[in-house]
Design a protein around this motif. Structure first.
Motif, mmCIF file in Angstrom:
data_model
loop_
_atom_site.group_PDB
_atom_site.id
_atom_site.type_symbol
_atom_site.label_atom_id
_atom_site.label_comp_id
_atom_site.label_asym_id
_atom_site.label_seq_id
_atom_site.Cartn_x
_atom_site.Cartn_y
_atom_site.Cartn_z
ATOM 1 N N ALA A 75 -0.332 4.369 -0.278
ATOM 2 C CA ALA A 75 -0.007 4.741 1.112
ATOM 3 C C ALA A 75 -0.219 6.220 1.358
ATOM 4 O O ALA A 75 -0.112 6.683 2.507
ATOM 5 C CB ALA A 75 1.439 4.357 1.419
ATOM 6 N N ASN A 82 4.933 2.046 -8.311
ATOM 7 C CA ASN A 82 4.458 3.413 -8.072
ATOM 8 C C ASN A 82 3.046 3.404 -7.491
ATOM 9 O O ASN A 82 2.724 4.178 -6.585
ATOM 10 C CB ASN A 82 4.486 4.196 -9.390
ATOM 11 N N ARG A 119 -4.135 -0.989 -0.165
ATOM 12 C CA ARG A 119 -2.676 -0.935 -0.236
ATOM 13 C C ARG A 119 -2.082 -2.334 -0.223
ATOM 14 O O ARG A 119 -1.148 -2.634 -0.982
ATOM 15 C CB ARG A 119 -2.149 -0.109 0.933
ATOM 16 N N ARG A 165 3.102 2.565 -3.802
ATOM 17 C CA ARG A 165 3.519 3.711 -2.991
ATOM 18 C C ARG A 165 2.407 4.758 -2.897
ATOM 19 O O ARG A 165 2.215 5.379 -1.848
ATOM 20 C CB ARG A 165 4.782 4.339 -3.589
ATOM 21 N N ARG A 166 1.684 4.958 -4.011
ATOM 22 C CA ARG A 166 0.607 5.948 -3.989
ATOM 23 C C ARG A 166 -0.530 5.534 -3.051
ATOM 24 O O ARG A 166 -1.204 6.376 -2.461
ATOM 25 C CB ARG A 166 0.056 6.165 -5.416
ATOM 26 N N GLU A 225 0.281 -3.864 -3.121
ATOM 27 C CA GLU A 225 1.647 -4.296 -2.815
ATOM 28 C C GLU A 225 1.856 -5.756 -3.184
ATOM 29 O O GLU A 225 2.943 -6.140 -3.666
ATOM 30 C CB GLU A 225 1.937 -4.068 -1.335
#
Length: 687
Positions: free
Chosen positions: A676, A670, A652, A673-674, A656
């Motif tokens: 996480a 996207n 992650r 976010r996925r 990020e």
């Protein structure tokens, strides 16, 4: 009629009908040219020997016709033993040396020989020597001729018919010489031989004002009934060949043998020459040699007297060669052309057509040989003309059919080219079995696309505008597929389905498919701009989304008796469709599976995590084309995808960090976010 036989006849007529339709489809100009060449083929097949009029040899073909005639006449000739009915008494080179006189031939020897031969009581004597110049022995010769009890045919020639043998003054002397034989058994006889086209193949034609041919006169004077059958004969000389090697048909006797012969051998000579036809003439190396039908085969150039002997033997045997009628020649010429045209129209395999052509060749070239053996006069039968005429017509009709076929193939290629690339279309036309009914498993590259928001827009604008925009959009996307060598499977509304790898697979199919997917998204963006510029009041159109997958599918023709569709079936098609739909949830435009990315051979892919697509239990590793994406960020995304299952936090963090460096990239956001919300296997489950 038996149904099987009827079916075969219908099939054959169908083949010819299709061939004729092909020729007609070539167009009026081509058809007119073909008909003109067919008429020319008839003329060539009829006039292979000589041009109309009968005196000018047909260029190129005529020489071949004569050579082929000589060949078949030679090998079809009868093999016979020595012909003892006709004997030759000849002046030889040794005779001339002994007489110390070369030209004219010594007439004193001839006078003495005639007196001796007359005592042998032969049937008739023929003298193949022109008495066209005065000689000291003339009185002795005339006296001998007037005293002959045996019929004697004396050589005669006229300047009008033998311009190479006699001059006007010589003819005048010859006429006077013949006049002195009036009331005797001496009778004038023509010694003219036909030398048309350089060889004596025919009996000389009958000319008004000329006495009959030497052989005719001899047989008529002897009362031979066989001569009646040859009264008007002007056909071929039916030459024969000796049965034994190194033998001759008419062994010559040197004239010296009959000049004051030894009385003791006279009984033997009389036994040998009594009741025979005796020809007297020259057998000299450089005098009166004649090329015959056989000369081109065996190289022999006999003396003219030997040809007269052959003519006499032919009459004695009654070998009247049956002529071929003019109507037969024309009928055969037309038949050759018709058969050639029909052969060209047959849609048979090359092997079968070749065998049929060979059979025709054997027939048309074997027929003249068969006729020759059966005592038919094949002189003037255009066997080579048949062959050339056949080839000309077959080629003309074939070219016309090919021209029509090319038109049809271009049309078919253009029509197929609206769905598949032209090279594949051409391959399918060349090998129709590529599209045989049924299917086969193939690994293919599949592309699914869809236009976001088009359905909603279609409810807000007139149907005519919907049709116009949809056609424009599909035209742009179809061109992308075809430009990249793909096959358009189908249109489903505004969606396009295409694949690479069938019916023909190419080494770079993956590369083509990947670039087509990216170019299709770009074409969609261009379409959006085009629609916006067209009318600002039109509802906004969304982006084009593309799904790409590589895997097995069943490819082939599916359908029923009334409709068949060439398409691909299988899980690979479903996976590509799911990937296209997933773009909406992933905030992306083009998404490919790992299988597709790795098989494409391109290095422009960035890894976008792992997801479980709707309706599928097995997760898919996502790859997105991004040609200008930094290499270090590409590596970071690959590392994040690798750590997702073992160290989700680290994965992650990497995602990020990359997304932070590209804040405008919605797909990267996207992904962050996925990361996480992934499960223990590093997979994000799409709703």
């Amino acid at each position: 009629m038996d149904k099987t036989v009827q079916a075969r006849q219908d099939a054959r007529s169908g083949l010819l009908a299709r061939g004729w339709r092909n020729v007609r489809a070539a167009g009026g100009v081509q058809l007119g040219l073909t008909l003109m060449l067919m008429c020319l083929g008839v003329l060539i097949a009829r006039y292979g020997w000589v041009l109309p009029g009968g005196s000018v040899p047909t260029p190129l073909i005529g020489e071949a016709e004569r050579a082929l005639y000589d060949l078949r006449a030679y090998y079809a000739a009868d093999l016979v033993e020595e012909d003892k009915r006709v004997v030759l008494v000849v002046y030889t080179d040794q005779t001339l040396i002994a007489a110390r006189k070369r030209s004219p031939l010594d007439r004193g020897l001839l006078a003495k020989t005639l007196r001796t031969l007359d005592t042998f009581e032969p049937k008739a004597i023929g003298i193949d020597i022109l008495f066209d110049q005065p000689q000291d022995e003339d009185e002795e010769l005339i006296a001998a001729l007037r005293a002959m009890k045996t019929p004697v045919a004396v050589a005669y020639a006229a300047k009008a018919t033998n311009p190479d043998d006699i001059e006007y003054e010589q003819q005048q002397y010859l006429e006077a010489f013949m006049a002195r034989l009036a009331g005797s058994n001496g009778r004038p006889a023509s010694i003219r031989l036909d030398n048309t086209f350089g060889a004596t193949r025919l009996w000389p034609d009958i000319r008004a004002g000329l006495p009959p041919l030497l052989g005719r006169v001899m047989l008529e004077e002897a009362g031979e009934p066989a001569v009646a059958a040859f009264a008007g004969y002007q056909g071929a000389i039916d030459y024969r060949r000796p049965k034994f090697q190194d033998s001759v048909l008419f062994p010559p006797a040197q004239i010296d043998l009959f000049v004051d012969p030894d009385p003791e051998i006279l009984p033997f000579l009389k036994e040998q020459y009594a009741g025979k036809y005796i020809l007297i003439g020259g057998d000299i190396v450089d005098y009166d040699r004649v090329e015959t039908t056989f000369t081109s085969i065996n190289g022999e150039v006999p003396a003219g007297i030997a040809v007269h002997a052959e003519i006499i033997s032919q009459m004695l045997d009654g070998r009247v060669l049956r002529p071929i009628g003019e109507w037969v020649l024309w009928s055969m010429a037309v038949l050759v052309v018709i058969i050639a045209a029909l052969t060209a129209l047959l849609e048979w395999t090359a092997r079968r057509l070749a065998l049929f052509g060979v059979a025709q060749l054997v027939f048309f070239q074997g027929l003249p040989v068969l006729l020759q053996v059966r005592n038919v006069d094949t002189y003037g039968l255009p066997a080579v003309g048949w062959l050339i005429g056949w080839i000309l017509v077959f080629t003309a009709v074939t070219v016309a059919a090919r021209t029509a076929g090319a038109v049809q193939r271009n049309f078919a290629t253009g029509a197929l080219g609206k769905y598949i690339p032209r090279d594949i279309a051409q391959a399918i036309i060349d090998k129709p079995e590529l599209l045989s009914l049924g299917g086969e498993k193939r690994e293919i590259f599949v592309l699914f696309s869809d236009l976001e928001g088009f359905t909603k827009m279609s409810h807000a604008i007139p149907p005519e505008m919907v049709a116009k925009l949809l056609n424009r959009y599909l035209d742009m996307l179809s061109q992308v597929v075809l430009d990249h060598g793909g096959v358009i499977d189908k249109f489903v509304g505004d969606a396009v389905v295409a694949f690479w790898g069938a019916p023909i697979s190419r080494p770079d199919d993956g590369n083509r498919a990947a670039r087509a997917g990216y170019a299709m998204w770009q074409a969609g963006e261009a379409f959006r701009a085009e629609v916006a510029a067209m009318d600002p009041d039109l509802p906004r159109i969304g982006k084009t989304r593309v799904g790409l997958h590589f895997g097995e599918a069943v490819i082939g023709n599916f359908g029923g008796a009334t409709r068949i569709q060439y398409t691909a079936l299988g899980d690979s098609m479903n996976t590509a469709a799911r990937l296209e739909a997933a773009n909406k949830a992933l905030d992306s435009s083009v998404m490919a599976s790992r299988e597709f990315a790795e098989a494409s051979g391109l290095d422009w892919w960035r890894q976008m995590g792992r997801v479980r697509l709707r309706g599928r239990a097995r997760p898919v590793d996502l790859f997105e084309p991004s040609p200008d994406f930094p290499a270090e960020d590409r590596a970071s995304l690959a590392e994040a995808s690798a750590l997702a299952a073992t160290d989700p936090a680290a994965a992650r963090a990497l995602a990020e960090a990359v997304a932070a460096r590209h804040p405008e990239d919605s797909a990267l956001g996207n992904l962050a976010r996925r990361m996480a919300a992934i499960d223990e296997g590093g997979t994000y489950v799409l709703d």
